[in-house]
Design a protein around this motif. Structure first.
Motif, PDB file in Angstrom:
ATOM      1  N   THR A 254      17.998  51.717  24.314  1.00  6.90           N
ATOM      2  CA  THR A 254      19.131  52.267  25.081  1.00  6.90           C
ATOM      3  C   THR A 254      20.088  51.136  25.441  1.00  6.90           C
ATOM      4  N   THR A 255      21.362  51.459  25.496  1.00  9.86           N
ATOM      5  CA  THR A 255      22.364  50.462  25.866  1.00  9.86           C
ATOM      6  C   THR A 255      22.277  50.235  27.359  1.00  9.86           C
ATOM      7  N   GLN A 256      22.295  48.967  27.781  1.00 16.66           N
ATOM      8  CA  GLN A 256      22.203  48.707  29.217  1.00 16.66           C
ATOM      9  C   GLN A 256      23.535  48.211  29.760  1.00 16.66           C
TER      10      GLN A 256
ATOM     11  N   ARG B 163      32.803  55.194  29.791  1.00 20.50           N
ATOM     12  CA  ARG B 163      32.567  55.331  28.351  1.00 20.50           C
ATOM     13  C   ARG B 163      31.095  55.637  28.090  1.00 20.50           C
ATOM     14  N   GLU B 164      30.864  56.344  27.015  1.00 19.88           N
ATOM     15  CA  GLU B 164      29.501  56.750  26.719  1.00 19.88           C
ATOM     16  C   GLU B 164      28.737  55.580  26.107  1.00 19.88           C
ATOM     17  N   PRO B 165      27.491  55.324  26.561  1.00 20.69           N
ATOM     18  CA  PRO B 165      26.721  54.245  25.953  1.00 20.69           C
ATOM     19  C   PRO B 165      26.517  54.523  24.455  1.00 20.69           C
ATOM     20  N   ILE B 166      26.497  53.445  23.671  1.00 15.56           N
ATOM     21  CA  ILE B 166      26.370  53.587  22.216  1.00 15.56           C
ATOM     22  C   ILE B 166      25.083  54.327  21.863  1.00 15.56           C
TER      23      ILE B 166
ATOM     24  N   ALA C 273      25.409  58.034  22.370  1.00 14.78           N
ATOM     25  CA  ALA C 273      26.296  58.666  21.377  1.00 14.78           C
ATOM     26  C   ALA C 273      25.564  58.819  20.043  1.00 14.78           C
ATOM     27  N   VAL C 274      24.807  57.776  19.649  1.00 15.89           N
ATOM     28  CA  VAL C 274      24.047  57.845  18.393  1.00 15.89           C
ATOM     29  C   VAL C 274      22.971  58.921  18.507  1.00 15.89           C
ATOM     30  N   ALA C 275      22.253  58.933  19.618  1.00 17.88           N
ATOM     31  CA  ALA C 275      21.151  59.885  19.802  1.00 17.88           C
ATOM     32  C   ALA C 275      21.634  61.330  19.706  1.00 17.88           C
ATOM     33  N   GLN C 276      22.809  61.594  20.277  1.00 19.68           N
ATOM     34  CA  GLN C 276      23.327  62.966  20.278  1.00 19.68           C
ATOM     35  C   GLN C 276      23.700  63.435  18.871  1.00 19.68           C
TER      36      GLN C 276
END
Lengths: 52, 754
Positions: free
Chosen positions: B711-713, B722-725, B728-731
């Motif tokens: 997870t992006t911290q 802004r949405e953590p990278i 966004a990838v997980a979704q």
């Protein structure tokens, strides 16, 4: 009327002071019971009397 | 609670901290009594009378709170007065206590609905939005109170309620707002001392009027019953329940005194619109008096006060409805009342019959009785109930003081409960001067209860054996072994999660605990949650059978109010090193990125977290591990290595050098010695230059069988904008996926918040 105001203020001060005393006393007692792992009411009272 | 039942144990989730239960109590208190009571108290007892009313009520309430505190510390079980009376005087008195509590909570709910209606209608009138309505103000208030009561009954039927934490922060906000009003009042009085003349005459109608005002405002001090009800759910109940009761009553008392002072000094004699003395002007508005006073005290006073009243009355209305439902459900469950009262809706799992009967009382009292009769009826019933609790504390200490395990005992025993009994008796009797309706309704309710007990309950009530069972907290023994907790939510994917857990636990030589969370609606006491026992048991049995041959494994069914909070409290209680859970891959909850449970777990869990999506019976030939250089990268690589070992898979560490920073992993690889399972020989590195990191990872993921993502911290403030990278990838990623978050410790937490 002034007598009422004086008496009213005196009652308020006494009541608030007593409340503050009860709050601090209770907090101290809870921590003491927790720290010494006391259980029954008799045991707790005995411990508190010894402390005095 | 630990119940050994064919090697599966069940336990209750203790999720409520001292802060939460204090706020629960405060939320029940700051609901209506203060908003309706100040104007009426000034009208009846004068400007000094309102201060004395709240001070004296506060001290009597504190005496009763000390009785509740002592009993709750010795019997920390949901049930409150109902349990205390059963232990002290037996089943008949216990039934009467439950019967009175049902009425008191329901009528308090009516009062909160009426309070909401009065202040909402008043604000609409100020804005001149009700000019077209053909009804009188009184009728409008009754219609609004009916609608809001029905709305909250429906919400309770659906099983939804405010979450503990959100509710606690609302209550904190209301309390801070009221203290702010008090401070503004003090500031105004210091700046313009002539306003202190508003207290002259101090008690224009004499001292005896105080007994009346104390009577109908006593309902504003009834929050400790709801704290006692939280006995099964509070963390360290023996220590925290008594503290919460004492703190909540004290905070409420000081807040009430402060706002009452502010209300009296708010109006200045001789200013436009104020005729006669300021206190007479406030008093003429009766229950609306507080609102009129505050609108004179500060800019936007009307708007802010209406907001505070709306939040306060709605949260208290919700709390009283489920409190009334719980007690009537308990009476049905124990066959004190017909069994159908404990019927639970199959769809929503709420006790709908108990809710319906409680709703009938709430709505009828709110619509049919005038406001002050509603307040007096609630007060008088609570006074009787507290009278009984004060008697119980004396009897229980004298007869069972050596048997029970106390967490607190009150000082000046038995004088404080005796003083409370006498004071409450006098106040209750004097209330006849305020509301004769209350004095007819209350005895009729109690006498009918006694008749029901003798004609029905006595012969139908179930065995008293084991009625008062105290649920002790489980202490986990200290151990050096790595502990993995697996939260199994869905029986269908339980085995998939367990197979991955098997690999990780083998690599880490870990002890595994299986956990299945069963949410229980707030209207059902957590101690009665065994009705929901079968839910999910199939999945946990399946998982246990798979693991039990290979590892020592503990399996637990844990009953909770909120799944995320329940898992987090289990992680803390069991001192777990790693949490593994599944994710279905989409969120249906508005405002959450990966779902209301997964978001909370990732954000708040103090241990390593591994979240699995579609990782069941599959072979992974190649695994993609997108890296950003953060602390989670190494956990991601470690998990990938463990999984790769099974199928001899290839691992690709994928680094996107985006336009903001160049990532250099070599020094980190060398410095990292904590993740011993990482096999660097198996890992190949791939670097790309791309403007959009998320799209680049998603394109690359199409070529792989599994994506393991840390997870992006980002700091929390960044996450708002802004949405953590990783999210966004997980979704958007359709491949099987593992999301990991490494435990960052306190320094990481502070860094993120700063």
């Amino acid at each position: 009327m002034l007598k009422d105001a004086f008496l009213g203020c005196l009652i308020m001060v006494l009541a608030i002071t007593f409340m503050i005393y009860l709050i601090f006393w209770s907090r101290k007692t809870i921590e003491l019971i927790h720290k010494k792992k006391l259980k029954s009411a008799r045991e707790i009272m005995k411990n508190m009397n010894e402390k005095k | 609670m630990k119940k050994n039942n064919s090697s599966i144990s069940s336990e209750l989730s203790r999720e409520l901290s001292l802060f939460h239960i204090t706020m629960m109590g405060l939320g029940m208190m700051i609901g209506a009594g203060v908003f309706l009571g100040i104007g009426n108290s000034i009208y009846i007892a004068g400007p000094g009378g309102v201060l004395l009313t709240f001070t004296l009520n506060g001290i009597i309430a504190l005496f009763t709170a000390l009785s509740y505190a002592e009993l709750s510390s010795a019997i920390p079980k949901a049930g409150g007065a109902y349990n205390f009376a059963r232990l002290a005087f037996g089943r008949g008195t216990s039934f009467t206590a439950g019967w009175m509590e049902w009425f008191a909570s329901s009528v308090a709910g009516s009062l909160y609905a009426v309070t909401f209606a009065i202040y909402t209608v008043r604000y609409f009138e100020v804005l001149k939005l009700l000019n077209w309505v053909p009804f009188s103000t009184y009728t409008c208030e009754k219609i609004v109170s009916l609608l809001i009561a029905v709305f909250f009954l429906y919400i309770n039927y659906r099983g939804a309620s405010e979450t503990g934490k959100v509710g606690a922060f609302f209550t904190l906000g209301q309390t801070i707002f009221l203290i702010f009003i008090g401070l503004v009042g003090l500031f105004v009085a210091i700046k313009d001392p002539s306003r202190l003349q508003n207290f002259n005459p101090y008690l224009p109608y004499g001292w005896t009027k105080l007994l009346i005002t104390m009577g109908f405002t006593y309902v504003a001090f009834e929050g400790y019953e709801v704290i006692a009800q939280a006995g099964d759910e509070a963390i360290e109940p023996k220590r925290n329940l008594p503290k919460a009761m004492i703190y909540s009553v004290s905070i409420a008392t000081f807040t009430y005194i402060a706002v009452a002072f502010a209300a009296v000094v708010a109006a200045k004699a001789g200013s436009p619109g104020i005729t006669g003395q300021p206190w007479e002007w406030i008093g003429q508005f009766k229950e609306r008096g507080f609102g009129e006073a505050i609108s004179r005290l500060m800019p936007f006073g009307n708007f802010l006060l209406t907001l505070a009243v709306i939040f306060a009355s709605l949260s208290a209305l919700n709390a009283t409805i489920y409190s009334a439902t719980r007690v009537s459900y308990a009476l049905g469950r124990d066959r004190m009342l017909p069994k159908f009262l404990s019927n639970i809706s199959r769809k929503h799992k709420t006790p709908w019959v108990a809710l319906m009967f409680s709703g009938i009382i709430v709505v009828s009292v709110a619509v049919l009785l005038p406001t002050m009769d509603v307040a007096s009826s609630a007060s008088i019933m609570f006074l009787f109930l507290f009278f009984l609790v004060n008697l119980s504390v004396i009897k229980i200490r004298l007869h069972m003081g050596d048997e029970l395990n106390y967490g607190f005992i009150m000082p000046f025993f038995p004088w404080l409960p005796i003083i409370a009994i006498i004071s409450q008796g006098i106040i209750a009797i004097w209330l006849v001067n305020m509301s004769w309706i209350a004095w007819i309704a209350a005895p009729i309710w109690i006498i009918s209860g006694i008749l029901i007990y003798h004609l029905y309950s006595k012969s139908h009530a179930i065995s008293a054996e084991g009625e008062i069972k105290i649920i002790e907290e489980e202490k986990v023994p200290e151990s050096d072994q790595y502990r993995i907790l697996v939260a199994v939510a869905n029986p269908n994917n339980a085995l998939q999660i367990i197979k991955t857990t098997y690999l990780i636990s083998e690599a880490k030589n870990a002890r595994v605990d299986l956990l299945h969370m069963v949410p229980v609606p707030e209207q059902v006491p957590l101690s009665d949650a065994s009705k929901f026992m079968m839910e999910g048991k199939e999945g946990i049995i399946e998982a246990m059978l798979y693991l039990v041959l290979k590892f020592p494994v503990n399996t637990t069914i844990r009953y909770c109010r909120n799944i995320a909070r329940g898992i987090l409290s289990a992680v803390k209680e069991k001192k777990v090193d790693m949490l593994i859970m599944g994710w279905h891959g989409q969120t249906r909850s508005y405002g959450f990125r990966l779902g209301s449970t997964v978001d909370a777990i990732i954000e708040q869990s103090p241990c390593n977290v591994i979240i699995l999506k579609d990782c069941g019976n599959r072979k992974f030939k190649n695994i993609l591990v997108p890296l950003g250089g953060g602390p989670n990268a190494f956990l991601a690589l470690e998990v990938a290595t463990i999984i790769a070992k099974k199928d001899n898979s290839e691992i690709t560490a994928f680094i996107v050098n985006d336009h903001r920073k160049k990532i250099n992993l070599v020094p980190s690889f060398k410095a990292n010695i904590n993740h011993k399972n990482i096999n660097y020989d198996r890992i190949k590195t791939k670097r790309v230059e791309a403007y959009n990191t998320v799209n680049s990872i998603l394109d690359e993921a199409k070529k792989y069988d599994l994506v393991v993502l840390g997870t992006t911290q980002d700091p929390l403030i960044y996450q708002v904008t802004r949405e953590p990278i990783s999210h966004a990838v997980a979704q958007r990623c359709t491949k099987p996926m593992i999301i990991v978050k490494a435990s960052g410790g306190i320094s990481s937490w502070i860094k993120r918040w700063l």
